[in-house]
Every structure is written in C-alpha cells, then in structure tokens.
Design a protein around this motif. Structure first.
Motif, PDB file in Angstrom:
ATOM      1  N   GLN A  46      39.689  34.213  43.567  1.00  0.00           N
ATOM      2  CA  GLN A  46      40.597  35.033  43.764  1.00  0.00           C
ATOM      3  C   GLN A  46      41.604  34.841  43.061  1.00  0.00           C
ATOM      4  OE1 GLN A  46      42.731  34.700  47.605  1.00  0.00           O
ATOM      5  NE2 GLN A  46      42.043  36.669  48.184  1.00  0.00           N
ATOM      6  N   THR A  76      46.135  40.958  44.070  1.00  0.00           N
ATOM      7  CA  THR A  76      45.291  39.828  44.283  1.00  0.00           C
ATOM      8  C   THR A  76      43.934  40.686  44.560  1.00  0.00           C
ATOM      9  OG1 THR A  76      46.876  38.855  45.618  1.00  0.00           O
ATOM     10  CG2 THR A  76      44.596  38.322  46.131  1.00  0.00           C
ATOM     11  N   HIS A  77      42.777  40.086  43.761  1.00  0.00           N
ATOM     12  CA  HIS A  77      41.667  40.749  43.606  1.00  0.00           C
ATOM     13  C   HIS A  77      40.537  39.490  43.560  1.00  0.00           C
ATOM     14  CE1 HIS A  77      43.156  44.725  43.021  1.00  0.00           C
ATOM     15  NE2 HIS A  77      43.803  44.061  42.176  1.00  0.00           N
ATOM     16  N   TRP A  78      39.252  39.518  43.812  1.00  0.00           N
ATOM     17  CA  TRP A  78      38.170  38.609  43.613  1.00  0.00           C
ATOM     18  C   TRP A  78      37.417  39.036  42.326  1.00  0.00           C
ATOM     19  CZ3 TRP A  78      37.289  34.274  46.202  1.00  0.00           C
ATOM     20  CH2 TRP A  78      37.677  34.259  47.592  1.00  0.00           C
TER      21      TRP A  78
END
Length: 130
Positions: A46, A76-78
């Motif tokens: 993440q 915010t990202h995976w």
C-alpha cells in the motif's frame, strides 16, 4: 492473507531515513524504499502518492530483477508486486520458494516539496514473511 505496517516487523528493511511517528515510511529521496523476503505466491504494497508537483515513480524488483516500473496513482492504493497464485505448473514449488522483494523510489528527490510525496504504508502477503 497477513498484513503489516512497514514499521511493525524487523524483517521489513527500510532503505533510507525514517520517522516511526509519522504514519507511513516517507520515501523522499531517490533510491529510498523497502525490502523483504516472502515465502508465498502473492504480495501487495500500500503506497500513497502526491503528484501535484512531480510524478512519483517506483520500481518493483523480485529476486533482483525489475518486474515493474511505473508512476504511482494520486492518493493511497494497493499495488500487486507478486502474483503466481493462478499458475498451475509447479504450484507447490512456487508456494515454498523464498522471493526477495524490493520497492524503491526511482524519481528525483522531493524533500520538503508539499506537492510531491511518496510513502509506503503497509504490505500484505499470502504466505510467510522471512
């Protein structure tokens, strides 16, 4: 699936300066990043990026070989680093193999620039953190 904050386990190596009270691991300098060894078939990270001033580029390496280089999405990202779960051939071998994963910033340093930032927050894997 197991998940860790990048500061939670000493098996997750932080490459660069860090402040454990600031939330995520801020990757302000070129070459800063994290590395860890996993035994499993699936790993994600993440990350948070602020791209207002400059694009934030990262490189994923698996066993020392570049596997992906790209600009992080805003926010915010995976991101998936490793995914061999659907590989039918040698699945038992892939599950037991140790994989060295390294994620590092590959663009210019942006220390102090409020419109450009990269941070690494959490990792999750389907196996064992070695």
């Amino acid at each position: 699936m197991q998940e860790w904050n990048v500061f939670e386990d000493e098996k997750i190596k932080l490459l660069g300066r860090s402040d454990r009270n600031s939330g995520g691991f801020h990757m302000d300098w070129t070459g800063s990043g994290i590395e860890f060894v996993v035994r499993g078939c699936f790993a994600q990270v993440q990350m948070t990026a602020v791209n207002g001033g400059k694009e934030q580029w990262v490189l994923f390496e698996i066993d020392g070989i570049p596997s992906a280089r790209f600009c992080l999405q805003e926010g915010t990202h995976w991101y998936t680093i490793l995914n061999t779960r659907k590989t039918e051939q040698n699945q038992d071998f892939l599950t037991k193999a140790k994989r060295s994963i390294r994620i590092y910033k590959e663009c210019q340093a942006n220390y102090g620039d409020i419109d450009a930032a990269t941070s690494c927050n959490r990792i999750r894997i389907d196996g064992e953190l070695c």
